[in-house]
Write a protein that holds these residues in place. Structure first.
Motif, PDB file in Angstrom:
ATOM      1  N   ILE A   1      16.332  69.250  26.441  1.00 22.93           N
ATOM      2  CA  ILE A   1      16.327  67.793  26.586  1.00 22.93           C
ATOM      3  C   ILE A   1      17.006  67.391  27.899  1.00 22.93           C
ATOM      4  O   ILE A   1      16.538  66.503  28.616  1.00 22.93           O
ATOM      5  N   ASN A   2      18.115  68.073  28.229  1.00 20.20           N
ATOM      6  CA  ASN A   2      18.836  67.760  29.468  1.00 20.20           C
ATOM      7  C   ASN A   2      17.993  68.033  30.701  1.00 20.20           C
ATOM      8  O   ASN A   2      18.039  67.276  31.682  1.00 20.20           O
ATOM      9  N   ASP A   3      17.218  69.136  30.663  1.00 20.25           N
ATOM     10  CA  ASP A   3      16.330  69.450  31.794  1.00 20.25           C
ATOM     11  C   ASP A   3      15.343  68.312  32.040  1.00 20.25           C
ATOM     12  O   ASP A   3      15.136  67.865  33.175  1.00 20.25           O
ATOM     13  N   ILE A   4      14.743  67.860  30.959  1.00 20.30           N
ATOM     14  CA  ILE A   4      13.700  66.821  31.069  1.00 20.30           C
ATOM     15  C   ILE A   4      14.325  65.473  31.423  1.00 20.30           C
ATOM     16  O   ILE A   4      13.763  64.703  32.209  1.00 20.30           O
TER      17      ILE A   4
ATOM     18  N   HIS B   1      16.963  64.992  33.234  1.00 18.67           N
ATOM     19  CA  HIS B   1      17.291  65.019  34.662  1.00 18.67           C
ATOM     20  C   HIS B   1      16.037  64.871  35.518  1.00 18.67           C
ATOM     21  O   HIS B   1      16.052  64.162  36.533  1.00 18.67           O
ATOM     22  N   ARG B   2      14.954  65.498  35.108  1.00 13.41           N
ATOM     23  CA  ARG B   2      13.722  65.438  35.900  1.00 13.41           C
ATOM     24  C   ARG B   2      13.140  64.027  35.920  1.00 13.41           C
ATOM     25  O   ARG B   2      12.725  63.528  36.964  1.00 13.41           O
ATOM     26  N   LEU B   3      13.100  63.388  34.754  1.00 14.47           N
ATOM     27  CA  LEU B   3      12.459  62.075  34.639  1.00 14.47           C
ATOM     28  C   LEU B   3      13.428  60.913  34.862  1.00 14.47           C
ATOM     29  O   LEU B   3      12.991  59.753  34.933  1.00 14.47           O
ATOM     30  N   LEU B   4      14.737  61.219  34.950  1.00 14.02           N
ATOM     31  CA  LEU B   4      15.756  60.171  35.127  1.00 14.02           C
ATOM     32  C   LEU B   4      15.668  59.108  34.031  1.00 14.02           C
ATOM     33  O   LEU B   4      15.662  57.910  34.300  1.00 14.02           O
ATOM     34  N   ARG B   5      15.571  59.576  32.811  1.00 14.17           N
ATOM     35  CA  ARG B   5      15.536  58.680  31.657  1.00 14.17           C
ATOM     36  C   ARG B   5      16.683  59.037  30.727  1.00 14.17           C
ATOM     37  O   ARG B   5      17.222  60.142  30.773  1.00 14.17           O
TER      38      ARG B   5
END
Length: 201
Positions: free
Chosen positions: A100-103, A105-109
């Motif tokens: 969840i943290n990876d995603i 950070h990638r999407l800035l949500r």
């Protein structure tokens, strides 16, 4: 409008009779005074507010982002996914699995927003969640067979799209990437814990 009233009598409910010529004069005066008031307000506003070129650049960035998003949204609609889901596909496919943290950070949500997105993708059979064997408190996310099928369709759509930066020469695109990265890094530093900066990866 006022010429049509000239010479006419206007009877008010209280019995008072007004002549249109007199009424017209006052209406015209009121309108002129109103225009003067608006002009004065506009003048005072324009003198008080000076347009910042940084605001113009920021607005252009936001409008460009929105236009690119709409293009992707229209293209991915054919296979039933959103641009945000495409970002999840990219993150998982790059590493084989993601957290969840990876995603986030990638999407800035925000994490709760990403969790809702992940749950919808899981309900559609595109991904599955499992506990990390090395850290049971961590959940990892992977693509299902159906998810990989949709991912390859997504890549085909993306490869056939006209890229937004295709209007730029190679050196212009490289310069744009550096400038955008500089802006992004500065914004993330200011946001800090609210989004997650480079140190929070």
């Amino acid at each position: 409008m006022y010429d049509t009233l000239a010479g006419q009598q206007i009877h008010r409910p209280d019995g008072v009779v007004l002549y249109a010529e007199f009424l017209t004069i006052h209406l015209q005066v009121d309108i002129i005074e109103g225009i003067k008031g608006v002009s004065k307000q506009t003048m005072e506003y324009s003198e008080a507010y000076k347009w910042d070129p940084n605001d113009a650049a920021s607005l252009l960035l936001m409008r460009s982002r929105r236009a690119i998003y709409k293009e992707l949204e229209k293209a991915y609609f054919k296979i039933g996914i959103s641009p945000e889901q495409a970002g999840v596909f990219d993150q998982i496919a790059t590493r084989g699995k993601a957290t969840i943290n990876d995603i986030t950070h990638r999407l800035l949500r925000e994490p709760h927003t990403i969790l809702g997105l992940i749950n919808r993708m899981e309900a559609n059979g595109l991904i599955f969640k499992e506990k990390d064997p090395d850290n049971h408190s961590m959940i990892t996310i992977s693509l299902t067979e159906k998810g990989y099928d949709v991912y390859w369709q997504m890549l085909e759509i993306r490869n056939n799209m006209v890229k937004p930066t295709s209007v730029l020469a190679d050196d212009e695109r490289e310069q744009l990437e550096k400038l955008l990265q500089k802006i992004l890094d500065a914004s993330l530093d200011r946001l800090g814990k609210y989004i997650g900066n480079k140190d929070a990866q």
